[in-house]
Design a protein around this motif. Structure first.
Motif, PDB file in Angstrom:
ATOM      1  N   LEU A 114      29.849  32.181  51.543  1.00 28.59           N
ATOM      2  CA  LEU A 114      30.574  31.638  52.788  1.00 28.59           C
ATOM      3  C   LEU A 114      31.269  33.081  53.466  1.00 28.59           C
ATOM      4  CD1 LEU A 114      31.628  29.419  54.655  1.00 28.59           C
ATOM      5  CD2 LEU A 114      33.738  29.641  53.071  1.00 28.59           C
ATOM      6  N   GLN A 115      31.765  33.737  52.456  1.00 29.90           N
ATOM      7  CA  GLN A 115      32.473  34.904  52.633  1.00 29.90           C
ATOM      8  C   GLN A 115      31.426  36.109  53.443  1.00 29.90           C
ATOM      9  OE1 GLN A 115      32.306  33.726  49.731  1.00 29.90           O
ATOM     10  NE2 GLN A 115      34.389  33.590  48.902  1.00 29.90           N
ATOM     11  N   VAL A 134      28.006  44.374  49.073  1.00 33.94           N
ATOM     12  CA  VAL A 134      29.267  44.717  48.071  1.00 33.94           C
ATOM     13  C   VAL A 134      29.888  43.344  47.705  1.00 33.94           C
ATOM     14  CG1 VAL A 134      31.378  45.744  48.351  1.00 33.94           C
ATOM     15  CG2 VAL A 134      29.601  46.486  49.770  1.00 33.94           C
ATOM     16  N   LEU A 135      29.972  43.317  46.424  1.00 40.91           N
ATOM     17  CA  LEU A 135      30.533  42.176  45.834  1.00 40.91           C
ATOM     18  C   LEU A 135      31.800  41.559  46.473  1.00 40.91           C
ATOM     19  CD1 LEU A 135      29.699  40.568  42.793  1.00 40.91           C
ATOM     20  CD2 LEU A 135      31.949  41.431  42.215  1.00 40.91           C
ATOM     21  N   ILE A 136      31.912  40.112  46.540  1.00 41.40           N
ATOM     22  CA  ILE A 136      32.892  39.650  47.126  1.00 41.40           C
ATOM     23  C   ILE A 136      34.098  39.485  45.937  1.00 41.40           C
ATOM     24  CG2 ILE A 136      33.767  37.132  48.140  1.00 41.40           C
ATOM     25  CD1 ILE A 136      30.658  37.007  48.941  1.00 41.40           C
ATOM     26  N   PRO A 137      35.430  39.612  46.590  1.00 43.44           N
ATOM     27  CA  PRO A 137      36.568  39.522  45.690  1.00 43.44           C
ATOM     28  C   PRO A 137      36.624  37.753  45.099  1.00 43.44           C
ATOM     29  CG  PRO A 137      37.257  40.688  47.591  1.00 43.44           C
ATOM     30  CD  PRO A 137      35.761  40.087  47.913  1.00 43.44           C
ATOM     31  N   ARG A 138      36.720  37.888  43.822  1.00 42.46           N
ATOM     32  CA  ARG A 138      37.079  36.609  43.263  1.00 42.46           C
ATOM     33  C   ARG A 138      38.644  35.884  43.219  1.00 42.46           C
ATOM     34  NH1 ARG A 138      32.039  37.275  43.923  1.00 42.46           N
ATOM     35  NH2 ARG A 138      30.418  36.765  42.370  1.00 42.46           N
ATOM     36  N   ASN A 139      38.491  34.667  43.000  1.00 40.96           N
ATOM     37  CA  ASN A 139      39.804  34.069  43.001  1.00 40.96           C
ATOM     38  C   ASN A 139      40.522  34.584  41.551  1.00 40.96           C
ATOM     39  OD1 ASN A 139      39.870  32.446  45.075  1.00 40.96           O
ATOM     40  ND2 ASN A 139      39.096  30.839  44.155  1.00 40.96           N
ATOM     41  N   ASP A 140      39.685  34.761  40.586  1.00 41.64           N
ATOM     42  CA  ASP A 140      40.120  35.142  39.256  1.00 41.64           C
ATOM     43  C   ASP A 140      40.757  36.649  39.383  1.00 41.64           C
ATOM     44  OD1 ASP A 140      39.626  32.895  37.570  1.00 41.64           O
ATOM     45  OD2 ASP A 140      37.546  33.586  37.259  1.00 41.64           O
ATOM     46  N   THR A 141      40.088  37.442  40.178  1.00 47.32           N
ATOM     47  CA  THR A 141      40.480  38.736  40.163  1.00 47.32           C
ATOM     48  C   THR A 141      41.573  38.789  40.737  1.00 47.32           C
ATOM     49  OG1 THR A 141      38.221  39.563  40.448  1.00 47.32           O
ATOM     50  CG2 THR A 141      39.873  41.083  40.991  1.00 47.32           C
TER      51      THR A 141
ATOM     52  N   ASN B  66      30.861  32.192  42.346  1.00 43.52           N
ATOM     53  CA  ASN B  66      31.680  32.396  43.755  1.00 43.52           C
ATOM     54  C   ASN B  66      32.034  31.204  44.375  1.00 43.52           C
ATOM     55  OD1 ASN B  66      32.595  33.376  45.951  1.00 43.52           O
ATOM     56  ND2 ASN B  66      30.728  33.908  47.087  1.00 43.52           N
ATOM     57  N   LYS B  67      33.490  30.772  44.029  1.00 46.46           N
ATOM     58  CA  LYS B  67      34.044  29.502  44.562  1.00 46.46           C
ATOM     59  C   LYS B  67      34.568  29.922  45.720  1.00 46.46           C
ATOM     60  CE  LYS B  67      35.812  28.112  41.064  1.00 46.46           C
ATOM     61  NZ  LYS B  67      36.825  27.220  40.016  1.00 46.46           N
ATOM     62  N   THR B  68      34.523  28.982  46.743  1.00 42.60           N
ATOM     63  CA  THR B  68      35.522  29.021  47.895  1.00 42.60           C
ATOM     64  C   THR B  68      36.394  28.252  47.964  1.00 42.60           C
ATOM     65  OG1 THR B  68      34.110  27.481  49.154  1.00 42.60           O
ATOM     66  CG2 THR B  68      33.372  29.582  49.345  1.00 42.60           C
TER      67      THR B  68
END
Lengths: 425, 189
Positions: A114-115, A134-141, B66-68
């Motif tokens: 989606l990003q 480029v890697l998408i930033p994660r929620n965990d990060t 990759n959760k949204t």
């Protein structure tokens, strides 16, 4: 992945014919509905932008063909049409957005993140631009960066006036006695390795800038696309006012290879400078009082979210299909290393970045190292690594104060943050 | 810059609502007097009373998926009220909304009819009732005679972009086929 129930698909279709497409990737009606809402807004935005562009072109053409002098942009009434008419144009929903939305939904159903479709991802209070490669930033990060900022504030107490700001319960509970951060009043020097979109560096600056009068954060990545994007992100967030005006001067992104050393550089296939050759190029990172045999470089904190997925985990189904297919492999799986100079023998393939950075931390005088690790097993291996390198390190896995659901087994599979502090004296 | 504006206004449901309310106020005198009275202040919480969770699933995380979904759930421990927000993609924004919703709910529990949310709902109801009443009166007058109709049409034309659809509606209305009360504000959006 469990099959979707027919009833779910039918229910989704009744709500919107586009929802079943999104269900393929989202798997739950709730998240599919959310994604449809965001995609719809994005489609309308795209169509609106397109219309504004067309309108501009049309106006330009009009003045070109009629050879009238074009009014200046700050002129109150630039167009000859009636005010009613222009207002109606601005209010109406742009045409063509439905087609755009359908294209977006089809792309999403094939697994495109989606990003990448929307072009950005919120990260803390910032908006991080994303692009393919480029890697998408994660929620965990995101959670780990907040935790890291808290740890940094405890370990390096900011100078007195803003000291009162830091009243978090963790701050008082830490056993280590805080030592003054800057005897020489220099900036707090932070190194973010494998920075990608630059998300960690940028959010750290956002969180730490109110407390510290001066910072210097360097982000390093091997991918030229990532460095380009991180610089764009810096300017994007500064222009929007999310980042302080100090940010452009205090943040820097450089192309560099974390795994190669200057001596191994000649043998490497690509032409990217090793980390050790980059660090002395930053004036703030030069050690004012270098010791004999020292590297001549001084860094206070190293933070990193390196590639940490093993070759096996990449293909055995634990890595999501959409991640595997659409995100860059180089940002997920560490490269195979031929020479044993960089990393000790016996180190597992997925841990090479940790071994390399932990080995380097002592040499550049880092007093704190923060790593994101793939799971608790890897976190424990990293703790073991710190026992082997020079210097006394106090290492632990950061625990989320909010607690976790899903029991011990589910928790151990999740990503974690390893915090290493160098013992003083 | 266009995107930034959109972010500031449209994805935030609260600013969006207040923006509409502002533009509506200019048309009605009763609404003005209602809005003049300040609402009671929003409830502030002690952080110790709240349990905030980010609803992460079990199993692998981090780079592997990759959760949204960035839903935020807040539990108010003293009352046991649970609220969840997934309005935006941003976790910090969701947390802000969840806090606002929670504040309204807890206050309603404490103060009942004197709470902020109850007063807001009451005002909205009154405003709607007065709007309906006005609309009814307007079209009743219109049906009475041609004189009234031209007068109303003048008024409608003053409202700018509404002219076409409103006069269309009036013509339709004179045919006497429907009883629907027009929601003029709704059409404007």
């Amino acid at each position: 992945m469990p099959r979707l129930a027919n009833s779910t698909i039918l229910k989704a279709y009744r709500q919107s014919p586009l929802l079943p497409l999104l269900l393929r990737e989202c798997r739950t009606l709730d998240s599919a509905r959310n994604e449809l809402r965001w995609l719809r807004q994005h489609a309308i935005d795209i169509a609106q932008e397109r219309r504004e562009r067309d309108y501009e072109a049309h106006v330009a053409q009009h003045y070109a063909s009629h050879s009238e002098p074009r009014p200046s942009p700050d002129d109150p009434a630039p167009t000859p049409s009636s005010p009613h008419r222009t207002r109606r144009i601005a209010r109406a929903r742009p045409t063509g957005w439905r087609r755009t939305l359908r294209t977006l939904c089809h792309a999403r159903s094939r697994g495109t993140p989606l990003q990448y479709l929307l072009g950005d991802q919120p990260f803390g209070d910032l908006t991080i631009l994303c692009r393919k490669g480029v890697l998408i930033p994660r929620n965990d990060t995101e959670s780990f960066t907040y935790a890291a900022a808290e740890q940094i504030l405890t370990r390096f107490p900011p100078p007195s006036p803003s000291n009162a700001v830091d009243k978090s319960p963790i701050a008082t509970a830490t056993p280590t006695t805080p030592t003054p951060a800057h005897p020489n009043n220099g900036p707090l020097r932070i190194l973010d390795l494998c920075t990608g979109t630059g998300c960690i560096a940028l959010l750290l600056h956002d969180l730490l800038a109110p407390s510290y009068p001066s910072l210097k954060i360097l982000g390093v990545d091997i991918n030229p696309l990532a460095i380009q994007l991180s610089r764009r992100n810096l300017h994007h967030n500064t222009a929007l006012g999310w980042l302080s005006t100090r940010a452009p001067a205090e943040l820097e992104f450089r192309l560099g290879d974390v795994l190669s050393t200057p001596s191994s550089f000649s043998g490497s296939a690509h032409n990217i400078a090793a980390l050790e050759t980059i660090l002395p190029q930053i004036p703030e990172f030069l050690d004012p009082t270098p010791l004999q045999g020292d590297s001549g470089v001084k860094v206070d904190i190293i933070i990193s979210n390196p590639p940490y997925i093993s070759r096996e985990a990449f293909v055995d189904g634990t890595t999501e299909r959409s991640v595997r297919v659409f995100e860059p492999v180089g940002a997920l799986v560490p490269p195979e290393l031929a020479d044993s100079e960089v990393v000790a023998v016996g180190c597992r393939g997925e841990d090479v970045f940790y071994a390399r950075i932990a080995g380097m931390a002592g040499r550049v005088g880092a007093r704190m190292v923060l790593f994101e690790c793939g799971d608790y097993g890897q976190g424990e291996r990293v703790m073991e690594l710190f026992r082997q390198v020079e210097g006394r390190w106090e290492v632990r896995i950061w625990e989320d104060a909010m607690g976790t659901e899903g029991g011990e087994a589910g928790r151990r599979e999740r990503a974690c943050l390893v915090v290493a502090k160098r013992a003083e004296g | 810059m266009f995107r930034a504006l959109h972010l500031a206004h449209c994805t935030n449901p609260f600013t969006y609502l207040s923006y509409i309310n502002l533009s509506r106020r200019s048309f009605s005198i009763s609404a003005l007097s209602l809005a003049d009275k300040p609402l009671p202040p929003r409830l502030k919480f002690q952080d110790a009373d709240l349990t905030i969770s980010y609803l992460k699933g079990t199993g692998p995380g981090g780079q592997k998926i990759n959760k949204t979904n960035s839903a935020v759930q807040i539990i108010h421990k003293p009352t046991g009220i649970v609220v969840k927000s997934q309005a935006t993609r941003s976790r910090s924004q969701n947390e802000k909304y969840a806090r606002q919703i929670l504040a309204d709910k807890v206050e309603q529990l404490l103060n009942g009819d004197n709470s902020r949310a109850a007063i807001k709902a009451d005002r909205a109801r009154k405003k709607k009732a007065s709007k309906m009443k006005k609309a009814r009166r307007k079209y009743r007058d219109l049906e009475k005679g041609q004189e009234g109709a031209t007068e109303e049409l003048d008024n409608v034309e003053l409202m700018g972009e509404m002219d076409e659809s409103a006069s269309e509606f009036l013509e339709h209305r004179r045919g006497g086929e429907t009883d629907v009360v027009p929601d003029t504000h709704g059409q404007k959006q």
